[in-house]
Design a protein around this motif. Structure first.
Motif, PDB file in Angstrom:
ATOM      1  N   ALA A  44       0.864  -1.178   0.000  1.00 35.23           N
ATOM      2  CA  ALA A  44       0.000   0.000   0.000  1.00 35.23           C
ATOM      3  C   ALA A  44       0.900   1.228   0.000  1.00 35.23           C
ATOM      4  CB  ALA A  44      -0.915  -0.003   1.214  1.00 35.23           C
ATOM      5  N   GLY A  45       2.154   1.022  -0.373  1.00 30.55           N
ATOM      6  CA  GLY A  45       3.137   2.088  -0.270  1.00 30.55           C
ATOM      7  C   GLY A  45       3.608   2.660  -1.589  1.00 30.55           C
ATOM      8  N   THR A  46       2.880   2.417  -2.668  1.00 33.48           N
ATOM      9  CA  THR A  46       3.292   2.979  -3.949  1.00 33.48           C
ATOM     10  C   THR A  46       3.242   4.499  -3.874  1.00 33.48           C
ATOM     11  OG1 THR A  46       2.396   1.059  -5.079  1.00 33.48           O
ATOM     12  CG2 THR A  46       2.833   2.986  -6.428  1.00 33.48           C
ATOM     13  N   GLY A  47       4.361   5.137  -4.106  1.00 33.63           N
ATOM     14  CA  GLY A  47       4.446   6.590  -4.019  1.00 33.63           C
ATOM     15  C   GLY A  47       4.713   7.115  -2.622  1.00 33.63           C
ATOM     16  N   LEU A  48       4.851   6.210  -1.652  1.00 33.56           N
ATOM     17  CA  LEU A  48       5.057   6.626  -0.268  1.00 33.56           C
ATOM     18  C   LEU A  48       6.360   7.401  -0.094  1.00 33.56           C
ATOM     19  CD1 LEU A  48       3.991   6.518   2.652  1.00 33.56           C
ATOM     20  CD2 LEU A  48       5.247   4.372   2.919  1.00 33.56           C
ATOM     21  N   GLU A  49       7.401   7.009  -0.820  1.00 28.51           N
ATOM     22  CA  GLU A  49       8.705   7.664  -0.659  1.00 28.51           C
ATOM     23  C   GLU A  49       8.619   9.161  -0.961  1.00 28.51           C
ATOM     24  OE1 GLU A  49       8.276   4.963  -2.658  1.00 28.51           O
ATOM     25  OE2 GLU A  49       9.174   3.409  -1.408  1.00 28.51           O
ATOM     26  N   TYR A  62       4.920  14.257  12.384  1.00 31.07           N
ATOM     27  CA  TYR A  62       3.670  13.559  12.660  1.00 31.07           C
ATOM     28  C   TYR A  62       3.091  12.952  11.377  1.00 31.07           C
ATOM     29  CZ  TYR A  62      -1.130  12.600  13.978  1.00 31.07           C
ATOM     30  OH  TYR A  62      -2.328  11.979  14.189  1.00 31.07           O
ATOM     31  N   SER A  63       2.991  13.744  10.337  1.00 29.07           N
ATOM     32  CA  SER A  63       2.426  13.248   9.072  1.00 29.07           C
ATOM     33  C   SER A  63       3.291  12.155   8.471  1.00 29.07           C
ATOM     34  CB  SER A  63       2.262  14.398   8.073  1.00 29.07           C
ATOM     35  OG  SER A  63       1.289  15.310   8.545  1.00 29.07           O
ATOM     36  N   GLU A  64       4.610  12.284   8.617  1.00 29.31           N
ATOM     37  CA  GLU A  64       5.517  11.239   8.128  1.00 29.31           C
ATOM     38  C   GLU A  64       5.244   9.911   8.830  1.00 29.31           C
ATOM     39  OE1 GLU A  64      10.247  10.032   8.239  1.00 29.31           O
ATOM     40  OE2 GLU A  64       9.663  12.072   8.802  1.00 29.31           O
ATOM     41  N   ILE A  65       5.158   9.955  10.146  1.00 30.35           N
ATOM     42  CA  ILE A  65       4.903   8.734  10.922  1.00 30.35           C
ATOM     43  C   ILE A  65       3.539   8.159  10.571  1.00 30.35           C
ATOM     44  CG2 ILE A  65       4.465   7.874  13.262  1.00 30.35           C
ATOM     45  CD1 ILE A  65       6.607   9.947  14.194  1.00 30.35           C
ATOM     46  N   MET A  66       2.533   9.011  10.470  1.00 28.66           N
ATOM     47  CA  MET A  66       1.177   8.541  10.168  1.00 28.66           C
ATOM     48  C   MET A  66       1.086   7.929   8.764  1.00 28.66           C
ATOM     49  SD  MET A  66      -0.442   8.773  12.896  1.00 28.66           S
ATOM     50  CE  MET A  66      -2.056   8.352  12.323  1.00 28.66           C
ATOM     51  N   ALA A  67       1.761   8.515   7.798  1.00 27.42           N
ATOM     52  CA  ALA A  67       1.740   7.976   6.435  1.00 27.42           C
ATOM     53  C   ALA A  67       2.367   6.590   6.401  1.00 27.42           C
ATOM     54  CB  ALA A  67       2.466   8.925   5.482  1.00 27.42           C
ATOM     55  N   LYS A  68       3.505   6.437   7.081  1.00 26.97           N
ATOM     56  CA  LYS A  68       4.162   5.124   7.140  1.00 26.97           C
ATOM     57  C   LYS A  68       3.283   4.105   7.851  1.00 26.97           C
ATOM     58  CE  LYS A  68       8.945   6.826   7.266  1.00 26.97           C
ATOM     59  NZ  LYS A  68      10.128   6.973   8.137  1.00 26.97           N
ATOM     60  N   ALA A  69       2.693   4.505   8.971  1.00 28.58           N
ATOM     61  CA  ALA A  69       1.839   3.593   9.743  1.00 28.58           C
ATOM     62  C   ALA A  69       0.603   3.197   8.945  1.00 28.58           C
ATOM     63  CB  ALA A  69       1.440   4.236  11.067  1.00 28.58           C
ATOM     64  N   LEU A  70      -0.008   4.155   8.280  1.00 28.46           N
ATOM     65  CA  LEU A  70      -1.210   3.866   7.494  1.00 28.46           C
ATOM     66  C   LEU A  70      -0.901   2.919   6.340  1.00 28.46           C
ATOM     67  CD1 LEU A  70      -4.193   4.356   7.013  1.00 28.46           C
ATOM     68  CD2 LEU A  70      -3.588   6.386   5.690  1.00 28.46           C
ATOM     69  N   ALA A  71       0.202   3.164   5.633  1.00 25.13           N
ATOM     70  CA  ALA A  71       0.585   2.273   4.536  1.00 25.13           C
ATOM     71  C   ALA A  71       0.855   0.866   5.053  1.00 25.13           C
ATOM     72  CB  ALA A  71       1.825   2.826   3.819  1.00 25.13           C
ATOM     73  N   ASP A  72       1.516   0.768   6.196  1.00 23.90           N
ATOM     74  CA  ASP A  72       1.797  -0.536   6.800  1.00 23.90           C
ATOM     75  C   ASP A  72       0.510  -1.260   7.157  1.00 23.90           C
ATOM     76  OD1 ASP A  72       3.685  -2.499   7.971  1.00 23.90           O
ATOM     77  OD2 ASP A  72       2.759  -1.859   9.859  1.00 23.90           O
ATOM     78  N   ARG A  73      -0.428  -0.561   7.797  1.00 25.45           N
ATOM     79  CA  ARG A  73      -1.691  -1.188   8.211  1.00 25.45           C
ATOM     80  C   ARG A  73      -2.542  -1.583   7.013  1.00 25.45           C
ATOM     81  NH1 ARG A  73       1.352  -0.333  11.569  1.00 25.45           N
ATOM     82  NH2 ARG A  73       1.060  -0.125  13.793  1.00 25.45           N
ATOM     83  N   ALA A  75      -1.428  -2.406   4.004  1.00 25.42           N
ATOM     84  CA  ALA A  75      -0.799  -3.578   3.393  1.00 25.42           C
ATOM     85  C   ALA A  75      -1.105  -4.825   4.214  1.00 25.42           C
ATOM     86  CB  ALA A  75       0.709  -3.378   3.266  1.00 25.42           C
ATOM     87  N   GLU A  76      -1.038  -4.712   5.528  1.00 25.38           N
ATOM     88  CA  GLU A  76      -1.335  -5.852   6.404  1.00 25.38           C
ATOM     89  C   GLU A  76      -2.794  -6.284   6.262  1.00 25.38           C
ATOM     90  OE1 GLU A  76      -1.255  -6.798  11.156  1.00 25.38           O
ATOM     91  OE2 GLU A  76       0.245  -5.412  10.360  1.00 25.38           O
ATOM     92  N   ALA A  77      -3.702  -5.324   6.205  1.00 24.27           N
ATOM     93  CA  ALA A  77      -5.126  -5.646   6.049  1.00 24.27           C
ATOM     94  C   ALA A  77      -5.386  -6.314   4.701  1.00 24.27           C
ATOM     95  CB  ALA A  77      -5.962  -4.376   6.186  1.00 24.27           C
ATOM     96  N   PHE A  78      -4.740  -5.826   3.650  1.00 29.21           N
ATOM     97  CA  PHE A  78      -4.926  -6.432   2.337  1.00 29.21           C
ATOM     98  C   PHE A  78      -4.371  -7.849   2.304  1.00 29.21           C
ATOM     99  CE2 PHE A  78      -3.659  -6.806  -2.272  1.00 29.21           C
ATOM    100  CZ  PHE A  78      -4.930  -7.132  -2.690  1.00 29.21           C
ATOM    101  N   ALA A  79      -3.241  -8.061   2.957  1.00 29.78           N
ATOM    102  CA  ALA A  79      -2.675  -9.412   3.023  1.00 29.78           C
ATOM    103  C   ALA A  79      -3.641 -10.355   3.741  1.00 29.78           C
ATOM    104  CB  ALA A  79      -1.321  -9.395   3.733  1.00 29.78           C
ATOM    105  N   LEU A  82      -6.569 -11.044   1.354  1.00 28.64           N
ATOM    106  CA  LEU A  82      -6.136 -11.943   0.284  1.00 28.64           C
ATOM    107  C   LEU A  82      -5.977 -13.368   0.805  1.00 28.64           C
ATOM    108  CD1 LEU A  82      -5.367 -12.170  -2.663  1.00 28.64           C
ATOM    109  CD2 LEU A  82      -3.047 -11.497  -2.050  1.00 28.64           C
ATOM    110  N   HIS A  83      -5.405 -13.509   1.992  1.00 28.76           N
ATOM    111  CA  HIS A  83      -5.255 -14.829   2.594  1.00 28.76           C
ATOM    112  C   HIS A  83      -6.613 -15.480   2.818  1.00 28.76           C
ATOM    113  CE1 HIS A  83      -4.068 -17.557   6.071  1.00 28.76           C
ATOM    114  NE2 HIS A  83      -3.453 -18.030   5.014  1.00 28.76           N
ATOM    115  N   GLU A  84      -7.576 -14.715   3.307  1.00 31.42           N
ATOM    116  CA  GLU A  84      -8.926 -15.251   3.523  1.00 31.42           C
ATOM    117  C   GLU A  84      -9.555 -15.699   2.201  1.00 31.42           C
ATOM    118  OE1 GLU A  84     -12.976 -14.053   5.872  1.00 31.42           O
ATOM    119  OE2 GLU A  84     -11.968 -12.452   4.758  1.00 31.42           O
TER     120      GLU A  84
END
Length: 98
Positions: A44-49, A62-73, A75-79, A82-84
């Motif tokens: 979920a991190g395309t363009g995150l850099e 704050y926004s940097e941390i939140m963007a990283k956390a949101l992309a991580d969450r 990606a985890e939710a999508f995984a 997809l697994h389900e």
């Protein structure tokens, strides 16, 4: 035939509980059955850099941390989703064909 290497669980457990490894769930060659290993990768991190660099330039920690956390969450939710779907839809369809 392919050989894959996996680690066993590293946590300490009660005396009678095993430390599992993914290889514990693969059919042994001696059974003569075809077994499969599947994997997938999500992001979920395309363009995150670029976004992170902009926040850093603006000194917006704050926004940097939140963007990283949101992309991580995301990606985890999508995984998880997809697994389900693989377990409930795709494996079931494959079993119906055989």
């Amino acid at each position: 035939m392919t050989q894959l290497h996996f680690l066993r669980q590293q946590t300490k457990k009660a005396k009678d509980l095993p430390n599992f490894c993914l290889s514990d769930f693969v059919a042994p060659v001696s059974l003569g059955k075809t077994d499969y290993v599947g994997m997938f990768a999500v992001t979920a991190g395309t363009g995150l850099e670029k976004l992170i660099e902009r926040y850093k330039a603006d000194l917006d920690d704050y926004s940097e941390i939140m963007a990283k956390a949101l992309a991580d969450r995301l990606a985890e939710a999508f995984a998880e989703l997809l697994h389900e779907r693989v377990r409930k839809e795709f494996w079931v369809m494959q079993k119906m064909r055989t």
